[in-house]
Design an enzyme around this catalytic site. Structure first.
Site, PDB file in Angstrom:
ATOM      1  N   SER A 135     -82.044  30.701 -48.997  1.00 43.93           N
ATOM      2  CA  SER A 135     -80.924  31.293 -49.745  1.00 43.93           C
ATOM      3  C   SER A 135     -80.193  30.310 -50.645  1.00 43.93           C
ATOM      4  O   SER A 135     -79.528  30.722 -51.587  1.00 43.93           O
ATOM      5  CB  SER A 135     -79.937  31.940 -48.772  1.00 43.93           C
ATOM      6  OG  SER A 135     -79.483  30.986 -47.835  1.00 43.93           O
ATOM      7  N   LYS A 169     -75.994  33.820 -54.210  1.00 47.63           N
ATOM      8  CA  LYS A 169     -74.695  34.460 -54.443  1.00 47.63           C
ATOM      9  C   LYS A 169     -74.517  34.920 -55.888  1.00 47.63           C
ATOM     10  O   LYS A 169     -73.847  35.916 -56.148  1.00 47.63           O
ATOM     11  CB  LYS A 169     -73.570  33.494 -54.060  1.00 47.63           C
ATOM     12  CG  LYS A 169     -73.547  33.112 -52.577  1.00 47.63           C
ATOM     13  CD  LYS A 169     -73.045  34.239 -51.701  1.00 47.63           C
ATOM     14  CE  LYS A 169     -72.987  33.838 -50.231  1.00 47.63           C
ATOM     15  NZ  LYS A 169     -72.647  34.977 -49.359  1.00 47.63           N
ATOM     16  N   GLU A 183     -63.150  35.409 -52.193  1.00 51.65           N
ATOM     17  CA  GLU A 183     -63.048  34.539 -51.024  1.00 51.65           C
ATOM     18  C   GLU A 183     -64.315  33.705 -50.988  1.00 51.65           C
ATOM     19  O   GLU A 183     -65.336  34.094 -51.545  1.00 51.65           O
ATOM     20  CB  GLU A 183     -62.943  35.375 -49.742  1.00 51.65           C
ATOM     21  CG  GLU A 183     -64.276  35.856 -49.121  1.00 51.65           C
ATOM     22  CD  GLU A 183     -65.071  36.815 -49.998  1.00 51.65           C
ATOM     23  OE1 GLU A 183     -64.489  37.426 -50.899  1.00 51.65           O
ATOM     24  OE2 GLU A 183     -66.296  36.942 -49.772  1.00 51.65           O
TER      25      GLU A 183
END
Ligand SMILES: Cc1ncc(COP(=O)(O)O)c(C=O)c1O
Lengths: 407, 282
Positions: A389, A100, A122
């Site tokens: 990830s 991210k 969010e």
């Protein structure tokens, strides 16, 4: 996999100027936001062509995020499964523990460029919230993170991390109290504070230009992986695998390989309790095209067009939609989308921990579970490249509970 | 720019003509179809014109009303929980038209339920039910080919929201395919939030008048009869939504069900608001 129409020479030219990937994408937002969205589109176009912007990104990706991260040969798991050679792209080793942050670095630099003074975001699993709070701390901007009340319960370590980083975490109690509702609330904040606020969307969804810019910022995953696999093996992998929530880690890995026709590509959705039960988050597998959160894409909904609640043990996959470019890649058949249940993801989570000494995030445990199914049927000289990830520290409480262990 | 004509008569244009003749602004009232349940909602709907509503906005319930504040979100949830869906919303309108042939009804909501219904089928059914126009929050002019153009082609009005972020550069694009009236959202924000000052409204009205001759309705944040009156001095109509919907919420019993009071409190408030609006320019 059905083959793509012959007329398509490249799968990497979209979106069109209106933000469409085939019939998907677009700009379905309230008018209050439109001028800002057009301004963002222009700012991003300018930044993309500015070598100084690129240079600053590269600097932070290298010294702050710690890129390039390794492409790791997962020998323990490969040997155990006894088929294809499995490589992990180690996004879990990034600062803050997931992919991210790649996107957050790009967007915060864009926000600075645009002179914005306040950040909102969010978050589902809290990884995007943590990454946003992190860059906000680093660049000195106040931030407010919207998080579903249900996710606040199951991802409490990340909530504390965000608060330590100085972010305000606002619980969202409307609707299903998870990611989709956090996004609604962030959009409500944005319409209210258009003039000073930049919305850092955490995945390849939302109105144009978000799906494009988040993809571009995440493509560092695939670009590095391509170079690294060529170094390690002298050839491209046979298959790419990644988990899809909104689809950003998957798109980041897939996009640089889309035109390499011999590379099979598999996206893994969350099947929750099983697609047949109706309690799942598999929007591509079981949804249909609709319009939500600024774009047309596959969504889980009823016959009246009311959005259904998604269900997954993984907070980061618990979303009833998917980035529009994935919808397009599904329809043209370039990417194959499958789904994995909570149960399968849990056993992949433990197997990876035991065989590799890597505790994976529950999100990418879905990708591992898919590999557990397919790798044994492949030859030893075949290569599967998977996006790991994120790391699974945030998930240990959820997993303990699911396994009936009291911490 | 052609006005929407329905069987030779255009209710919206006629209504604003009448208001002009009476030298007063109109009152536009918003309720959500099916709130708190389909039967009570029908009763409320029927009572609005007599209570003083000049135009009715009827919300199409949606699970994810991204541009609405808590009051209208909850109204949507109540309606959905009571089994409301698009076909029932259209039959509410049809039922209303058995009693009232003159009060314009504008359906307001989000695109997905319309998209899933099927745009052409929806427009056909909406027109046959007696709907006069649409306000669809998540369809900016950039997406006009989706619904706006087909709506205008069917002879219904597509009413655009203009906002404090709509500057002189943006406005020509906004008024382009608009008909019926222009809705000015007086604050950047969700429904039910704070209200604009009178000066801000005067300034915005002047800006809008440079770009359109259509009537202008001003909404967002209007809660009391005196606020409505203030807006009515400047605008062609004042829109009230959250305040009405909150009255419905307050009237419910402990299980969230309608009481004998529910329809009454709504018409009570609408009557007060209408008094404010009607006396504003005296
Ligand atoms: C580690 C990790 N992987 C995957 C995801 C899913 O998001 P996306 O599909 O955008 O990569 C998340 C989301 O929170 C995450 O934290």
């Amino acid at each position: 996999m059905t083959s793509a129409p012959n007329s398509i020479n490249s799968f990497r030219t979209l979106p069109d100027p209106e933000g469409h990937f085939g019939q998907f994408g677009g700009r379905f937002v309230a008018e209050t936001l439109m001028p800002l969205i057009l301004e963002l589109e222009q700012a991003y176009k300018d930044a993309r062509e500015d070598p100084a912007f690129r240079k600053e990104m590269d600097y932070f990706l290298k010294y702050y995020v710690s890129r390039p991260n390794p492409l790791y040969y997962a020998q323990g798991l490969s040997d155990h499964l006894g088929g294809a050679k499995i490589y992990f792209k180690r996004e879990d080793l990034n600062h803050t523990g997931a992919h991210k942050i790649n996107n957050c670095i790009g967007q915060i630099l864009l926000a600075k460029r645009m002179g914005k003074t306040r950040i909102i975001a969010e978050t589902g699993a809290g990884q995007h919230g943590v990454a946003t709070a992190t860059v906000c701390a680093r660049f000195g901007l106040p931030c407010t993170i919207y998080m579903g009340a249900k996710d606040i319960e199951r991802q409490s370590p990340n909530v504390f991390r965000m608060r330590l980083l100085g972010a305000e975490v606002k619980p969202v109690t409307s609707g299903s109290r998870s990611l989709k509702d956090a996004m609604n609330e962030a959009l409500r904040d944005w319409v209210t504070n258009v003039s000073d606020t930049f919305y850092i969307i955490g995945t390849v969804a939302g109105p144009h230009p978000y799906p494009e810019l988040v993809r571009d910022f995440q493509c560092v995953i695939g670009n590095e992986a391509k170079e690294q696999i060529l170094d390690a093996e002298g050839r491209l992998p046979d298959e790419l695998v990644a988990a899809v929530g909104g689809g950003s880690n998957a798109m980041g890995l897939f996009h640089p390989f889309l035109d390499d026709k011999d590379v099979a590509i598999t996206g893994v959705e969350a099947a929750g309790h099983g697609v047949h039960t109706g309690h799942h988050a598999a929007s591509l597998t079981a949804g249909r095209p609709g319009v939500l959160h600024g774009n047309r894409t596959y969504l889980l909904m009823d016959d009246d067009g009311q959005i259904k609640e998604a269900d997954s043990i993984s907070a980061g996959l618990d979303y009833p939609g998917i980035g529009p470019e994935h919808s397009w890649l599904k329809d043209i058949g370039r990417v194959n989308y499958v789904s994995i249940t909570d149960k399968e993801a849990l056993s992949a989570f433990t197997l990876c921990s035991e065989k590799e000494g890597i505790i994976p995030a529950l999100e990418c445990a879905h990708a591992i579970a898919q590999i557990i199914k397919t790798a044994p049927k492949m030859n030893k000289d075949q290569i599967v490249l998977m996006c790991l990830s994120g790391r699974g520290d945030k998930d240990i409480f959820t997993v303990a509970e699911a396994l009936g262990v009291k911490l | 720019m052609s006005d929407a004509i329905i069987g030779g008569k255009d209710r919206i244009a006629k209504r604003f003509e009448k208001l002009r003749a009476e030298n007063r602004a109109g009152l536009v009232t918003f309720i959500t179809a099916g709130d708190p349940d389909p039967e009570t909602s029908f009763e409320i709907l029927k009572s609005l014109p007599a209570a003083g509503a000049d135009v009715i906005e009827l919300g199409m319930p949606f699970t994810d009303p991204m541009a609405d504040g808590p009051a209208i979100q909850e109204a949507s949830n109540r309606a959905l929980a009571a089994g409301m869906h698009m076909r029932k919303t259209l039959s509410l309108v049809r039922g209303f038209r058995d009693h009232d042939h003159e009060t314009p009804i504008i359906l307001m909501g989000y695109y997905n339920p319309i998209y899933i219904y099927g745009v052409n089928e929806f427009l056909e059914d909406a027109r046959n039910a007696g709907v006069d126009g649409l306000i669809v929050v998540d369809l900016p002019p950039e997406e006009d080919s989706e619904l706006c153009i087909p709506t205008v082609e069917k002879g219904l009005s597509f009413i655009r929201l203009t906002t404090p972020t709509s500057d002189d550069k943006r406005l020509p694009k906004l008024v382009q395919n608009t008909s019926g009236f222009v809705y000015y959202v007086s604050v950047a924000g969700v429904t039910g939030a704070g209200s604009a000052t009178n000066d801000q409204i005067i300034e915005a009205m002047a800006r809008l008048r440079r770009h359109t001759d259509l009537p202008i309705a001003v909404g967002f944040g209007i809660k009391t009869p005196s606020q409505a009156a203030e807006v009515a001095r400047e605008a062609d109509a004042a829109v009230v939504g959250s305040a009405i919907v909150s009255k419905i919420a307050e009237s419910l019993d402990e299980n969230g069900k309608a009481t004998d009071n529910t329809a009454l409190v709504v018409s009570g408030l609408v009557r007060e608001l209408a008094d404010g609006v009607r006396n504003a320019r005296k």
